[in-house]
Enzyme design. Structure first.
Site, PDB file in Angstrom:
ATOM      1  N   ARG A  30       1.063  -1.043   0.011  1.00 16.38           N
ATOM      2  CA  ARG A  30       0.427   0.268   0.053  1.00 16.38           C
ATOM      3  C   ARG A  30       1.056   1.177  -0.068  1.00 16.38           C
ATOM      4  O   ARG A  30       1.873   1.039  -0.036  1.00 16.38           O
ATOM      5  CB  ARG A  30      -0.836  -0.186   1.204  1.00 16.38           C
ATOM      6  CG  ARG A  30      -0.749  -0.313   2.455  1.00 16.38           C
ATOM      7  CD  ARG A  30      -1.252  -0.601   3.593  1.00 16.38           C
ATOM      8  NE  ARG A  30      -0.680  -0.560   4.801  1.00 16.38           N
ATOM      9  CZ  ARG A  30      -0.728   0.944   6.479  1.00 16.38           C
ATOM     10  NH1 ARG A  30      -1.429   1.836   5.430  1.00 16.38           N
ATOM     11  NH2 ARG A  30      -0.308   0.097   6.718  1.00 16.38           N
ATOM     12  N   ILE A  32       3.339   4.666  -0.576  1.00 13.04           N
ATOM     13  CA  ILE A  32       4.369   4.951  -1.736  1.00 13.04           C
ATOM     14  C   ILE A  32       4.499   3.420  -2.105  1.00 13.04           C
ATOM     15  O   ILE A  32       4.829   3.344  -3.138  1.00 13.04           O
ATOM     16  CB  ILE A  32       5.473   5.577  -1.014  1.00 13.04           C
ATOM     17  CG1 ILE A  32       4.833   6.852  -0.509  1.00 13.04           C
ATOM     18  CG2 ILE A  32       6.456   5.558  -1.354  1.00 13.04           C
ATOM     19  CD1 ILE A  32       5.564   7.778   0.370  1.00 13.04           C
ATOM     20  N   ARG A  52       3.087  -7.444   5.329  1.00 16.83           N
ATOM     21  CA  ARG A  52       3.543  -7.982   6.668  1.00 16.83           C
ATOM     22  C   ARG A  52       2.005  -8.744   6.689  1.00 16.83           C
ATOM     23  O   ARG A  52       1.521  -9.284   7.228  1.00 16.83           O
ATOM     24  CB  ARG A  52       3.940  -6.768   7.250  1.00 16.83           C
ATOM     25  CG  ARG A  52       3.941  -7.222   9.518  1.00 16.83           C
ATOM     26  CD  ARG A  52       4.096  -5.919   9.357  1.00 16.83           C
ATOM     27  NE  ARG A  52       3.250  -4.863   9.118  1.00 16.83           N
ATOM     28  CZ  ARG A  52       2.693  -3.336  10.116  1.00 16.83           C
ATOM     29  NH1 ARG A  52       3.658  -3.546  11.373  1.00 16.83           N
ATOM     30  NH2 ARG A  52       2.263  -2.295  10.342  1.00 16.83           N
ATOM     31  N   VAL A  67       9.837  -7.323   8.429  1.00 15.88           N
ATOM     32  CA  VAL A  67      10.953  -6.794   8.423  1.00 15.88           C
ATOM     33  C   VAL A  67      11.676  -6.534   9.479  1.00 15.88           C
ATOM     34  O   VAL A  67      12.919  -6.386   9.276  1.00 15.88           O
ATOM     35  CB  VAL A  67      11.203  -5.278   7.452  1.00 15.88           C
ATOM     36  CG1 VAL A  67      10.808  -5.592   5.958  1.00 15.88           C
ATOM     37  CG2 VAL A  67      10.454  -4.581   8.311  1.00 15.88           C
ATOM     38  N   GLY A  95       8.164   1.393   6.511  1.00 23.56           N
ATOM     39  CA  GLY A  95       8.840   2.436   7.702  1.00 23.56           C
ATOM     40  C   GLY A  95       6.945   2.643   8.874  1.00 23.56           C
ATOM     41  O   GLY A  95       5.991   2.419   8.380  1.00 23.56           O
ATOM     42  N   TYR A 158      11.699   8.976  15.045  1.00 24.76           N
ATOM     43  CA  TYR A 158      11.159   8.657  13.612  1.00 24.76           C
ATOM     44  C   TYR A 158      12.825   9.485  13.036  1.00 24.76           C
ATOM     45  O   TYR A 158      13.306   9.212  12.159  1.00 24.76           O
ATOM     46  CB  TYR A 158       9.938   9.201  13.250  1.00 24.76           C
ATOM     47  CG  TYR A 158       9.697   9.125  11.871  1.00 24.76           C
ATOM     48  CD1 TYR A 158       9.313   7.982  10.936  1.00 24.76           C
ATOM     49  CD2 TYR A 158       9.459  10.421  10.987  1.00 24.76           C
ATOM     50  CE1 TYR A 158       8.723   8.073   9.685  1.00 24.76           C
ATOM     51  CE2 TYR A 158       9.325  10.734   9.895  1.00 24.76           C
ATOM     52  CZ  TYR A 158       8.947   9.282   9.507  1.00 24.76           C
ATOM     53  OH  TYR A 158       8.749   9.005   8.583  1.00 24.76           O
ATOM     54  N   LYS A 162      15.518   8.081  10.629  1.00 20.84           N
ATOM     55  CA  LYS A 162      14.753   8.719   9.686  1.00 20.84           C
ATOM     56  C   LYS A 162      16.358   8.905   8.550  1.00 20.84           C
ATOM     57  O   LYS A 162      16.742   9.061   7.118  1.00 20.84           O
ATOM     58  CB  LYS A 162      13.607   8.992   8.895  1.00 20.84           C
ATOM     59  CG  LYS A 162      12.445   8.339   8.863  1.00 20.84           C
ATOM     60  CD  LYS A 162      12.416   7.462   7.573  1.00 20.84           C
ATOM     61  CE  LYS A 162      11.046   6.827   7.568  1.00 20.84           C
ATOM     62  NZ  LYS A 162      11.074   5.777   6.786  1.00 20.84           N
TER      63      LYS A 162
HETATM   64  P1  NDP Z   1       2.108   3.798   4.846  1.00 21.80           P
HETATM   65  O1  NDP Z   1       1.506   3.724   6.369  1.00 21.80           O
HETATM   66  O2  NDP Z   1       1.117   3.756   3.492  1.00 21.80           O
HETATM   67  O3  NDP Z   1       2.348   2.103   4.533  1.00 21.80           O
HETATM   68  C1  NDP Z   1       3.479   1.555   5.422  1.00 21.80           C
HETATM   69  C2  NDP Z   1       4.337   0.487   4.849  1.00 21.80           C
HETATM   70  O4  NDP Z   1       5.515  -0.177   5.834  1.00 21.80           O
HETATM   71  C3  NDP Z   1       2.974  -0.213   4.884  1.00 21.80           C
HETATM   72  O5  NDP Z   1       3.138  -1.400   3.551  1.00 21.80           O
HETATM   73  C4  NDP Z   1       3.438  -1.450   6.003  1.00 21.80           C
HETATM   74  O6  NDP Z   1       3.098  -2.637   5.780  1.00 21.80           O
HETATM   75  C5  NDP Z   1       5.278  -1.368   5.617  1.00 21.80           C
HETATM   76  N1  NDP Z   1       5.416  -2.129   7.228  1.00 21.80           N
HETATM   77  C6  NDP Z   1       5.478  -1.302   8.460  1.00 21.80           C
HETATM   78  N2  NDP Z   1       5.681  -2.287   8.753  1.00 21.80           N
HETATM   79  C7  NDP Z   1       6.415  -2.950   8.478  1.00 21.80           C
HETATM   80  C8  NDP Z   1       6.934  -4.259   9.199  1.00 21.80           C
HETATM   81  N3  NDP Z   1       8.120  -3.929  10.457  1.00 21.80           N
HETATM   82  N4  NDP Z   1       7.549  -4.914   8.516  1.00 21.80           N
HETATM   83  C9  NDP Z   1       6.759  -4.596   7.019  1.00 21.80           C
HETATM   84  N5  NDP Z   1       6.219  -4.150   6.369  1.00 21.80           N
HETATM   85  C10 NDP Z   1       6.205  -2.703   7.281  1.00 21.80           C
HETATM   86  O7  NDP Z   1       3.105   4.000   4.788  1.00 21.80           O
HETATM   87  P2  NDP Z   1       3.805   5.257   3.628  1.00 21.80           P
HETATM   88  O8  NDP Z   1       3.420   4.702   2.010  1.00 21.80           O
HETATM   89  O9  NDP Z   1       3.161   7.087   3.785  1.00 21.80           O
HETATM   90  O10 NDP Z   1       5.408   5.217   3.878  1.00 21.80           O
HETATM   91  C11 NDP Z   1       6.351   4.397   3.256  1.00 21.80           C
HETATM   92  C12 NDP Z   1       7.737   5.308   3.248  1.00 21.80           C
HETATM   93  O11 NDP Z   1       7.510   6.400   2.887  1.00 21.80           O
HETATM   94  C13 NDP Z   1       8.299   5.094   5.304  1.00 21.80           C
HETATM   95  O12 NDP Z   1       9.216   4.538   5.720  1.00 21.80           O
HETATM   96  C14 NDP Z   1       7.619   6.456   5.682  1.00 21.80           C
HETATM   97  O13 NDP Z   1       8.352   7.240   6.271  1.00 21.80           O
HETATM   98  C15 NDP Z   1       8.006   7.358   4.477  1.00 21.80           C
HETATM   99  N6  NDP Z   1       7.432   8.452   4.261  1.00 21.80           N
HETATM  100  C16 NDP Z   1       6.144   8.905   4.488  1.00 21.80           C
HETATM  101  C17 NDP Z   1       5.337  10.086   4.278  1.00 21.80           C
HETATM  102  C18 NDP Z   1       4.282  10.282   3.683  1.00 21.80           C
HETATM  103  O14 NDP Z   1       3.718  11.567   4.188  1.00 21.80           O
HETATM  104  N7  NDP Z   1       3.637   9.264   3.867  1.00 21.80           N
HETATM  105  C19 NDP Z   1       6.631  11.461   4.499  1.00 21.80           C
HETATM  106  C20 NDP Z   1       7.742  10.399   4.168  1.00 21.80           C
HETATM  107  C21 NDP Z   1       8.396   9.600   4.629  1.00 21.80           C
HETATM  108  P3  NDP Z   1       1.618  -3.190   6.521  1.00 21.80           P
HETATM  109  O15 NDP Z   1       0.617  -2.869   5.790  1.00 21.80           O
HETATM  110  O16 NDP Z   1       1.846  -4.581   5.983  1.00 21.80           O
HETATM  111  O17 NDP Z   1       1.312  -2.619   7.911  1.00 21.80           O
END
Ligand code: NDP
Length: 252
Positions: A30, A32, A52, A67, A95, A158, A162
């Site tokens: 889901r 990014i 996950r 992860v 993340g 966080y 990062k």
């Molecule tokens: P979402 O919350 O939409 O998605 C997070 C994703 O990370 C999900 O696929 C989730 O899996 C996965 N995840 C979290 N923890 C684990 C774990 N322990 N093991 C495996 N998978 C895991 O976040 P975004 O798409 O917004 O974020 C993606 C990245 O971009 C992150 O690193 C975030 O920090 C970074 N980011 C996002 C920003 C934003 O404004 N959205 C801004 C700056 C950085 P599951 O579905 O199973 O929970």
């Protein structure tokens, strides 16, 4: 070999490479990560995503993996390699946020944030580098955040994690540069995903006021940057931090 003949031979070997690469995107179910996975699959790559929870996204090869767990990560790399060949492109995207002012931030939140956003990235990068070294080609992109560079109240753990990705990427860029492997960081600003929906409206207003383009970006806009950094054409870019942030945090 002179510099110019070395460049020419590098360009020639890149041109001879097959068009599609074996890609692993963590957290690709889901947000990014999913946008990145779809973008790279559309370019012709063989894309595996870790998920996950839930089911893998339609049309993409999914490997169930938390992860934070070394055994699950090792299995994910094996499953991706069995389906698509050894991983050549890693996008370390998974993340989480668990926000709170530091005096009130519990150890469990600190551990979860550091484990997921930093330690797990070291883990997947280590597996990926082992796969890439022998092939003498590889691309890694680590998804950081614009606030890693500006700081953000309520996000000490966080932003520490990062910001740590920048040091990780740059050290790894030194370690792997001689093998034709690049390691770069993408630092998104506000991006419309589930993560952003957790931000309080008042805080959103503050972030928007710090963003010259005055809007949140889309996951596809981040995916475009990742697509470029993982392309053949980005062969001379390593150790870079590319903000995709509407200007949030520019100059850092
Ligand atoms: P979402 O919350 O939409 O998605 C997070 C994703 O990370 C999900 O696929 C989730 O899996 C996965 N995840 C979290 N923890 C684990 C774990 N322990 N093991 C495996 N998978 C895991 O976040 P975004 O798409 O917004 O974020 C993606 C990245 O971009 C992150 O690193 C975030 O920090 C970074 N980011 C996002 C920003 C934003 O404004 N959205 C801004 C700056 C950085 P599951 O579905 O199973 O929970």
């Amino acid at each position: 070999m002179t510099d110019s003949t070395r460049s020419a031979s590098t360009a020639a070997s890149s041109a001879a490479a097959p068009p599609g690469r074996s890609v692993l995107v963590t957290g690709g179910n889901r947000g990014i990560g999913l946008a990145v996975a779809r973008s790279l699959a559309a370019r012709g790559d063989r894309v595996a995503v870790t998920h996950r929870t839930g089911e893998p996204p339609a049309g993409l090869f999914g490997v169930r993996c938390d992860v934070r767990d070394e055994v699950q990560v090792e299995r994910a790399f094996k499953e991706a390699a069995a389906a698509h060949g050894e991983v050549e492109v890693l996008v370390a995207n998974a993340g989480i946020t668990r926000d709170g002012l530091l005096p009130a931030l519990g150890d469990d939140a600190v551990d979860e944030v550091l484990d997921t956003n930093l330690r797990a990235v070291l883990r997947v990068a280590r597996h990926a580098s082992r796969a890439m070294i022998g092939r003498r080609w590889g691309r890694m992109v680590l998804i950081s955040s614009a606030v890693a560079l500006t700081g953000s109240p309520g996000q000490t753990a966080y932003t520490a994690a990062k910001a740590g990705l920048v040091g990780l990427a740059r050290s790894l860029a030194w370690e792997l540069g001689g093998r034709g492997i690049t390691v770069n960081v993408v630092a998104p600003g506000l991006v419309e995903t589930d993560m952003l929906r957790q931000v309080r409206p008042a805080r959103m207003e503050q972030y928007l006021a710090m963003t010259p383009l005055r809007r949140a970006g889309t996951p596809d806009e981040v995916a475009e940057a990742v697509r470029f950094l993982t392309s053949e054409q980005a062969a001379f870019i390593t150790g870079a931090v590319l903000p995709v942030s509407g200007g949030l945090g520019m100059g850092h």
